[in-house]
Design a protein around this motif. Structure first.
Motif, PDB file in Angstrom:
ATOM      1  N   SER A 398      37.741  42.847  36.509  1.00  0.00           N
ATOM      2  CA  SER A 398      39.293  41.095  35.991  1.00  0.00           C
ATOM      3  C   SER A 398      39.922  41.520  34.323  1.00  0.00           C
ATOM      4  CB  SER A 398      37.721  39.689  36.254  1.00  0.00           C
ATOM      5  OG  SER A 398      38.480  38.489  36.317  1.00  0.00           O
ATOM      6  N   VAL A 399      40.972  40.810  34.950  1.00  0.00           N
ATOM      7  CA  VAL A 399      41.734  40.857  33.352  1.00  0.00           C
ATOM      8  C   VAL A 399      42.721  39.809  33.619  1.00  0.00           C
ATOM      9  CG1 VAL A 399      43.121  41.445  31.958  1.00  0.00           C
ATOM     10  CG2 VAL A 399      41.312  43.443  32.833  1.00  0.00           C
ATOM     11  N   GLY A 400      42.488  38.541  32.941  1.00  0.00           N
ATOM     12  CA  GLY A 400      43.922  37.583  33.104  1.00  0.00           C
ATOM     13  C   GLY A 400      45.380  37.825  32.335  1.00  0.00           C
ATOM     14  N   TYR A 401      45.776  36.321  31.987  1.00  0.00           N
ATOM     15  CA  TYR A 401      47.081  36.648  32.365  1.00  0.00           C
ATOM     16  C   TYR A 401      47.576  36.255  30.171  1.00  0.00           C
ATOM     17  CZ  TYR A 401      48.811  35.790  37.313  1.00  0.00           C
ATOM     18  OH  TYR A 401      48.828  36.035  38.271  1.00  0.00           O
ATOM     19  N   THR A 402      48.623  36.973  30.313  1.00  0.00           N
ATOM     20  CA  THR A 402      48.745  36.868  28.114  1.00  0.00           C
ATOM     21  C   THR A 402      49.758  35.546  28.059  1.00  0.00           C
ATOM     22  OG1 THR A 402      51.186  37.932  28.759  1.00  0.00           O
ATOM     23  CG2 THR A 402      48.839  39.093  28.741  1.00  0.00           C
ATOM     24  N   ASN A 403      50.129  35.090  29.497  1.00  0.00           N
ATOM     25  CA  ASN A 403      51.016  33.753  29.279  1.00  0.00           C
ATOM     26  C   ASN A 403      50.506  32.398  30.370  1.00  0.00           C
ATOM     27  OD1 ASN A 403      52.016  34.856  31.584  1.00  0.00           O
ATOM     28  ND2 ASN A 403      54.120  34.884  32.031  1.00  0.00           N
ATOM     29  N   ALA A 404      49.361  32.549  30.717  1.00  0.00           N
ATOM     30  CA  ALA A 404      49.016  31.367  31.264  1.00  0.00           C
ATOM     31  C   ALA A 404      46.935  31.795  31.608  1.00  0.00           C
ATOM     32  CB  ALA A 404      49.072  31.317  32.739  1.00  0.00           C
ATOM     33  N   SER A 405      46.471  31.284  31.735  1.00  0.00           N
ATOM     34  CA  SER A 405      45.135  30.774  31.852  1.00  0.00           C
ATOM     35  C   SER A 405      44.638  31.757  32.048  1.00  0.00           C
ATOM     36  CB  SER A 405      44.395  29.478  32.121  1.00  0.00           C
ATOM     37  OG  SER A 405      44.673  28.228  31.775  1.00  0.00           O
ATOM     38  N   TRP A 406      43.181  32.835  31.852  1.00  0.00           N
ATOM     39  CA  TRP A 406      42.075  33.458  31.766  1.00  0.00           C
ATOM     40  C   TRP A 406      42.506  32.965  33.665  1.00  0.00           C
ATOM     41  CZ3 TRP A 406      41.276  38.218  29.540  1.00  0.00           C
ATOM     42  CH2 TRP A 406      40.655  38.955  30.152  1.00  0.00           C
ATOM     43  N   THR A 407      41.447  31.989  33.938  1.00  0.00           N
ATOM     44  CA  THR A 407      40.546  32.538  35.324  1.00  0.00           C
ATOM     45  C   THR A 407      41.743  32.324  36.194  1.00  0.00           C
ATOM     46  OG1 THR A 407      39.689  30.559  34.007  1.00  0.00           O
ATOM     47  CG2 THR A 407      39.431  30.206  36.271  1.00  0.00           C
ATOM     48  N   LEU A 408      43.257  31.617  36.002  1.00  0.00           N
ATOM     49  CA  LEU A 408      43.915  32.333  36.909  1.00  0.00           C
ATOM     50  C   LEU A 408      44.664  33.349  37.672  1.00  0.00           C
ATOM     51  CD1 LEU A 408      46.769  29.749  36.040  1.00  0.00           C
ATOM     52  CD2 LEU A 408      45.583  28.993  37.615  1.00  0.00           C
ATOM     53  N   ARG A 409      44.126  34.565  37.213  1.00  0.00           N
ATOM     54  CA  ARG A 409      44.189  35.447  38.302  1.00  0.00           C
ATOM     55  C   ARG A 409      42.706  36.037  37.932  1.00  0.00           C
ATOM     56  NH1 ARG A 409      47.210  39.958  34.951  1.00  0.00           N
ATOM     57  NH2 ARG A 409      48.999  39.831  36.027  1.00  0.00           N
ATOM     58  N   ALA A 410      41.689  35.404  37.101  1.00  0.00           N
ATOM     59  CA  ALA A 410      40.444  35.975  37.337  1.00  0.00           C
ATOM     60  C   ALA A 410      40.052  35.721  38.584  1.00  0.00           C
ATOM     61  CB  ALA A 410      39.340  35.846  36.468  1.00  0.00           C
ATOM     62  N   ASP A 411      40.340  34.422  39.305  1.00  0.00           N
ATOM     63  CA  ASP A 411      40.012  33.993  40.335  1.00  0.00           C
ATOM     64  C   ASP A 411      40.970  34.806  41.359  1.00  0.00           C
ATOM     65  OD1 ASP A 411      38.098  31.621  42.158  1.00  0.00           O
ATOM     66  OD2 ASP A 411      40.491  31.191  43.003  1.00  0.00           O
ATOM     67  N   MET A 412      41.839  34.690  41.138  1.00  0.00           N
ATOM     68  CA  MET A 412      42.104  35.693  41.762  1.00  0.00           C
ATOM     69  C   MET A 412      42.220  37.233  42.043  1.00  0.00           C
ATOM     70  SD  MET A 412      46.739  36.585  42.171  1.00  0.00           S
ATOM     71  CE  MET A 412      47.177  34.553  42.132  1.00  0.00           C
ATOM     72  N   THR A 413      41.354  37.589  41.180  1.00  0.00           N
ATOM     73  CA  THR A 413      40.935  39.359  41.505  1.00  0.00           C
ATOM     74  C   THR A 413      39.561  39.160  42.125  1.00  0.00           C
ATOM     75  OG1 THR A 413      42.092  39.202  39.719  1.00  0.00           O
ATOM     76  CG2 THR A 413      39.894  40.577  40.080  1.00  0.00           C
ATOM     77  N   ALA A 414      38.688  37.768  42.168  1.00  0.00           N
ATOM     78  CA  ALA A 414      37.370  37.840  43.227  1.00  0.00           C
ATOM     79  C   ALA A 414      37.928  37.286  44.069  1.00  0.00           C
ATOM     80  CB  ALA A 414      36.544  36.877  42.358  1.00  0.00           C
ATOM     81  N   ARG A 415      38.943  36.864  44.601  1.00  0.00           N
ATOM     82  CA  ARG A 415      39.339  36.708  45.702  1.00  0.00           C
ATOM     83  C   ARG A 415      40.026  38.037  46.334  1.00  0.00           C
ATOM     84  NH1 ARG A 415      43.153  33.169  46.670  1.00  0.00           N
ATOM     85  NH2 ARG A 415      43.898  32.847  44.501  1.00  0.00           N
ATOM     86  N   ALA A 416      40.252  38.344  45.761  1.00  0.00           N
ATOM     87  CA  ALA A 416      41.343  39.928  46.251  1.00  0.00           C
ATOM     88  C   ALA A 416      39.845  40.729  46.723  1.00  0.00           C
ATOM     89  CB  ALA A 416      42.393  40.175  45.406  1.00  0.00           C
ATOM     90  N   VAL A 417      38.868  41.110  46.013  1.00  0.00           N
ATOM     91  CA  VAL A 417      37.648  42.115  46.191  1.00  0.00           C
ATOM     92  C   VAL A 417      36.926  41.562  47.427  1.00  0.00           C
ATOM     93  CG1 VAL A 417      35.709  42.478  44.936  1.00  0.00           C
ATOM     94  CG2 VAL A 417      37.902  42.688  43.413  1.00  0.00           C
ATOM     95  N   ALA A 418      36.978  39.996  47.380  1.00  0.00           N
ATOM     96  CA  ALA A 418      35.851  39.702  48.400  1.00  0.00           C
ATOM     97  C   ALA A 418      36.501  39.995  49.759  1.00  0.00           C
ATOM     98  CB  ALA A 418      36.164  37.681  48.310  1.00  0.00           C
ATOM     99  N   LYS A 419      38.097  39.905  49.650  1.00  0.00           N
ATOM    100  CA  LYS A 419      38.331  40.047  50.982  1.00  0.00           C
ATOM    101  C   LYS A 419      38.568  41.705  50.937  1.00  0.00           C
ATOM    102  CE  LYS A 419      43.106  40.318  52.480  1.00  0.00           C
ATOM    103  NZ  LYS A 419      44.077  39.608  52.619  1.00  0.00           N
ATOM    104  N   LEU A 420      38.421  42.741  50.394  1.00  0.00           N
ATOM    105  CA  LEU A 420      38.265  43.962  50.077  1.00  0.00           C
ATOM    106  C   LEU A 420      36.449  44.735  50.869  1.00  0.00           C
ATOM    107  CD1 LEU A 420      39.007  46.944  49.921  1.00  0.00           C
ATOM    108  CD2 LEU A 420      38.722  46.713  47.690  1.00  0.00           C
ATOM    109  N   ARG A 471      52.630  47.725  39.493  1.00  0.00           N
ATOM    110  CA  ARG A 471      53.205  47.250  38.511  1.00  0.00           C
ATOM    111  C   ARG A 471      52.244  46.127  38.186  1.00  0.00           C
ATOM    112  NH1 ARG A 471      58.064  44.231  40.395  1.00  0.00           N
ATOM    113  NH2 ARG A 471      57.317  44.209  42.277  1.00  0.00           N
ATOM    114  N   VAL A 472      52.007  45.287  36.723  1.00  0.00           N
ATOM    115  CA  VAL A 472      50.936  44.309  36.400  1.00  0.00           C
ATOM    116  C   VAL A 472      52.029  42.927  35.935  1.00  0.00           C
ATOM    117  CG1 VAL A 472      48.950  43.480  34.843  1.00  0.00           C
ATOM    118  CG2 VAL A 472      49.114  46.371  35.648  1.00  0.00           C
ATOM    119  N   ARG A 473      52.664  41.783  36.742  1.00  0.00           N
ATOM    120  CA  ARG A 473      53.178  41.260  36.026  1.00  0.00           C
ATOM    121  C   ARG A 473      52.129  39.946  35.876  1.00  0.00           C
ATOM    122  NH1 ARG A 473      55.921  41.172  41.729  1.00  0.00           N
ATOM    123  NH2 ARG A 473      54.095  39.546  42.606  1.00  0.00           N
ATOM    124  N   HIS A 474      52.823  39.439  35.040  1.00  0.00           N
ATOM    125  CA  HIS A 474      51.994  37.998  33.736  1.00  0.00           C
ATOM    126  C   HIS A 474      53.020  36.540  34.606  1.00  0.00           C
ATOM    127  CE1 HIS A 474      49.157  40.385  31.360  1.00  0.00           C
ATOM    128  NE2 HIS A 474      50.151  42.085  31.773  1.00  0.00           N
TER     129      HIS A 474
END
Length: 497
Positions: A398-420, A471-474
């Protein structure tokens, strides 16, 4: 869920579905999302510290607070109920802990356990996790656990060793030198002359708090950073909270702040010259007339090439205007017994010097990751969908964004792994990993920042690709759209033990 054994070989009944490493924002979010999608999931969180919080438990320096708005930094599923936009570190840690308690996650956490190695066994499709448990009642002891999937919520920097540049003559200095990452409990700086070396979020957070007690504070920077004021008084949020149920109001406020930040970042990237003028003009309005804004607040880089420093209600500017804080933009020549001599020849007398000189990047919490005993070097692998690692089975970071709050991507990552995990269980798969194969893929840095801690360690993190999900977008909103329509099978290899 039965408690995993900490001695010898585990039985099949003790094998966990998932082990989450780290009990900060990312780890608690992961536990909630994985269980939400997979109610019968057998999981354990391993936390090296004695309580939850991660960053917000580690850092205890005066003024520690969020450097992005708390409404997007908080969990989507648990409303932030306090009014401020930039929250204090102690309040954030308490919020994480309360959420873990409320959701029944706390009982799944093993505290005081430091992971050293995770090793994948291809024959059994299982990870073996080797760690040390430190208990006040007994001596430290080694332990192993086995699990099907490992989820790293370890952050991105070294908790033990911050970045400490070697300054000439520092051993001659007779005062106290402190790094904010290892702030001593009970440090008394009242009435003292304090020099803070640094210009990032840590420095601008702590300096106003220091100035309330210290005799005088000097902020010494080699080069300026962009600093903007954020109002702590929210006029619209109380209305939204009054009109809507708590969870709905939280979602509305969170969406508003995420959109606001995304729009700001996009505008500053699109029109950097205009952005520079707007930001420096805002600083000039907050400081006395004829203050040398161009010297101390006009960086050489464009806005958002590094993270923006936010200050609540312009508190730093108020302290500068009062004379309790002085900005000095210069280079250090050497330390001496009484303080710091600058290359300009000026001398800064100091009783206390705080080296807010940054972090050291570190992937996977410094834990050794191995496949069938062969160690994996982070920079040898590409990231996939910003959280999976090329050709590494049942692994997420779980790695967050450089230009926004960490949890925005952390939560997206958690939901993606849950789906997998749900897909794997439904199809009977015991392993899954992204595979690039023979496709030629140029690499780019995982993070697109010019910050010193990124530039100092180009090989510390995995690589990003240039095409598709490699790609790793921010860009939170583009990622959110892709996440909604995500195909869990894309570029993935699935199999059974």
């Amino acid at each position: 869920m039965s408690e995993p054994s900490t001695h010898g070989t585990q039985s099949d009944a003790d094998i966990l579905d998932v082990v989450i490493i780290g009990a900060g924002l990312s780890g608690i979010d992961a536990a909630y999302r994985l269980r939400e999608e997979n109610p019968n999931l057998r999981y354990r969180i391993i936390e090296r510290r004695s309580r939850v919080g991660g960053t917000w438990d580690l850092f205890t320096y005066p003024g520690i607070r969020s450097d992005s708005d708390i409404f997007t930094l908080s969990f989507p599923f648990e409303p932030w109920r306090r009014p401020e936009a930039l929250a204090q570190g102690a309040d954030i840690r308490r919020y994480v802990e309360d959420t873990a308690d409320r959701e029944g996650i706390s009982s799944h956490i093993s505290f005081g356990e430091q992971v050293h190695t995770v090793d994948w066994d291809s024959e059994s499709d299982m990870w073996t996790i080797t760690s040390t448990i430190t208990d006040a009642k007994v001596s430290a002891r080694k332990t192993t656990r086995r699990c099907r999937f490992v989820y790293f919520a370890t952050g991105y920097y070294n908790y033990d060793e911050p970045y400490r540049p070697r300054f000439a003559g520092i051993d001659d200095y007779v005062g106290t030198v402190v790094h904010p990452q290892h702030w001593p409990a009970g440090l008394d700086y009242s009435g003292q002359r304090v020099v803070v070396i640094g210009s990032g979020a840590t420095a601008v957070s702590m300096i106003p708090a220091l100035a309330r007690t210290a005799g005088h504070v000097t902020m010494l920077q080699r080069s300026p950073s962009y600093i903007a004021s954020m109002s702590q008084r929210q006029r619209l949020n109380p209305i939204i909270r009054k009109l809507l149920p708590a969870n709905t109001a939280h979602q509305v406020i969170r969406t508003r702040y995420a959109a606001q930040t995304a729009a700001l970042v996009h505008a500053l990237h699109r029109f950097p010259k205009v952005g520079r003028k707007v930001l420096t003009a805002g600083v000039a309005r907050a400081l006395p007339k004829d203050y040398p804004v161009d010297v101390h607040f006009s960086p050489a880089y464009n806005p958002w090439d590094q993270r923006m420093c936010m200050v609540p209600d312009g508190d730093l500017f108020a302290e500068i205007s009062s004379g309790r804080v002085e900005m000095v933009t210069d280079h250090i020549d050497h330390f001496d017994s009484a303080g710091i001599t600058l290359t300009s020849g000026r001398h800064l007398d100091a009783d206390l010097i705080i080296t807010a000189t940054g972090l050291q990047l570190q992937a996977f919490g410094g834990i050794r990751v191995a496949l069938d005993g062969a160690e994996i070097k982070p920079n040898d692998r590409f990231m996939f969908k910003s959280h999976l690692l090329e050709d590494v089975p049942n692994f997420a970071w779980s790695v967050g964004y450089t230009n926004a709050s960490w949890t925005l991507r952390a939560d997206m990552t958690a939901r993606a792994v849950a789906k997998l995990l749900r897909y794997m269980r439904s199809e009977g798969y015991t392993h899954a990993y992204p595979h690039l194969g023979s496709v030629s893929m140029p690499s780019t840095p995982l993070w697109d920042l010019q910050a010193g801690y990124v530039q100092r360690a180009p090989d510390a993190l995995p690589k990003a690709g240039t095409k598709g999900n490699w790609r790793v977008r921010h860009n939170y909103y583009r990622d959110a759209i892709d996440h909604r329509f995500d195909d869990v099978t894309d570029s993935m290899v699935f199999g059974r033990a």
